[in-house]
Enzyme design. Sequence first.
Site, PDB file in Angstrom:
ATOM      1  CB  ALA A 133      -3.950  -9.998   0.972  1.00  0.00           C
ATOM      2  CB  ALA A 134       1.546 -10.459   3.362  1.00  0.00           C
ATOM      3  N   GLY A 135       1.199  -8.076   1.315  1.00  0.00           N
ATOM      4  CA  GLY A 135       1.658  -6.799   0.761  1.00  0.00           C
ATOM      5  C   GLY A 135       0.554  -5.743   0.813  1.00  0.00           C
ATOM      6  CG  ASP A 136      -2.957  -6.403  -1.244  1.00  0.00           C
ATOM      7  OD1 ASP A 136      -2.230  -5.753  -2.028  1.00  0.00           O
ATOM      8  OD2 ASP A 136      -3.559  -7.436  -1.583  1.00  0.00           O
TER       9      ASP A 136
HETATM   10  O1  RIB Z   1      -2.578  -9.352  -3.268  1.00  0.00           O
HETATM   11  C1  RIB Z   1      -3.449 -10.444  -3.157  1.00  0.00           C
HETATM   12  C2  RIB Z   1      -4.539 -10.340  -4.169  1.00  0.00           C
HETATM   13  O2  RIB Z   1      -3.980 -10.511  -5.447  1.00  0.00           O
HETATM   14  C3  RIB Z   1      -5.609 -11.390  -4.073  1.00  0.00           C
HETATM   15  O3  RIB Z   1      -6.643 -11.046  -3.199  1.00  0.00           O
HETATM   16  C4  RIB Z   1      -6.047 -11.564  -5.516  1.00  0.00           C
HETATM   17  O4  RIB Z   1      -7.347 -11.156  -5.763  1.00  0.00           O
HETATM   18  C5  RIB Z   1      -5.035 -10.784  -6.340  1.00  0.00           C
HETATM   19  O5  RIB Z   1      -5.534  -9.575  -6.732  1.00  0.00           O
END
Ligand code: RIB
Length: 315
Positions: free
Chosen positions: A252-255
């Site tokens: 989730a670093a990209g998120d």
């Molecule tokens: O970007 C990370 C996410 O990718 C995780 O939380 C997982 O659920 C997938 O969607």
Amino acid sequence: MRKSIVVVGSLNLDLVARVKRLPNPGETIIGKDFNTYGGGKGANQAVALARLGAPVKMIGKLGSDGFAKQLNDGLNDAGVDTSLLQYTTGSSGTALITTAEDGENTIVVIPGANGALLPEDLERHREQIEQAAMVLGQLEIQAATTECLGRLTQAAGVPFILDPAPAYSLSQDLLRSVTWLTPNETEAQLLLDAHYPGRQLSSPPEVADQLLKLGVRNVILKLGARGVYMAGADVENTYVDGFKVQVVDTTAAGDAFNGAFAFAVCEKGMAPRDAAHFACAVAAISVTRAGAQTSMPRLAECDAFLKKSKPKFLA
Ligand code: RIB
């Protein structure tokens, strides 16, 4: 009135095995421990925004299982407006994640209810999308729904950040509706392969240039710990350096980056380059702890981090 940022996308329960190293195909290894976390690229981006203090609404779909309540509660606790979430019969989205000691991971997503988010569901929330300060999308929902999102944002003139993950070939219509496309290098290669088969690209400027030629307005190419490369109509072509931190989990670093970039532009009025610098810091903090939504920092922590840390390549 302060406009909301709208995230349209996936919600997954992340089932995470922590291991010393990732197993090879066909290999069985003994793991260290197992945890569940709120995840899904859409929900993670919504939580990143909310933790920083942005007003954020999430449009997505949950199932009829126990995971649905856990995921909904996680978003509420973070401060995300969940009133636009919808429900369907069956399982919620899940992700099977293996995280190694060096922070690398593998992820298998089972879309479940995310796959039932349809264009008509977006039409139902058209007004919210049209009135948003910015809309964030990813690719863990049906392609037709993402296409519809592109059409709605473009028609309303609402800035649209698309995280093309997991990557597949995107239509020119969708690409033309995107204000900020934010692939990592692997995703960029996949997007380009579809349009320029067999062509080998090397440098980030070259990759960004090819993506811009496909019609997107701006590109932010994510380079992992190295930071990002930005190019397009609203920013001078530039690298923005990453930060050196002790990596625990890169999930989730990209998120974290996308949520933070949207926050910085919409809520702080930052110029895109400064917003990317801020977002690199938020992503760096996120990789220092385990889990997806659990790893998203609050604004005060980011400000303190930025005061004491220099970007990695600018020492
Ligand atoms: O970007 C990370 C996410 O990718 C995780 O939380 C997982 O659920 C997938 O969607």
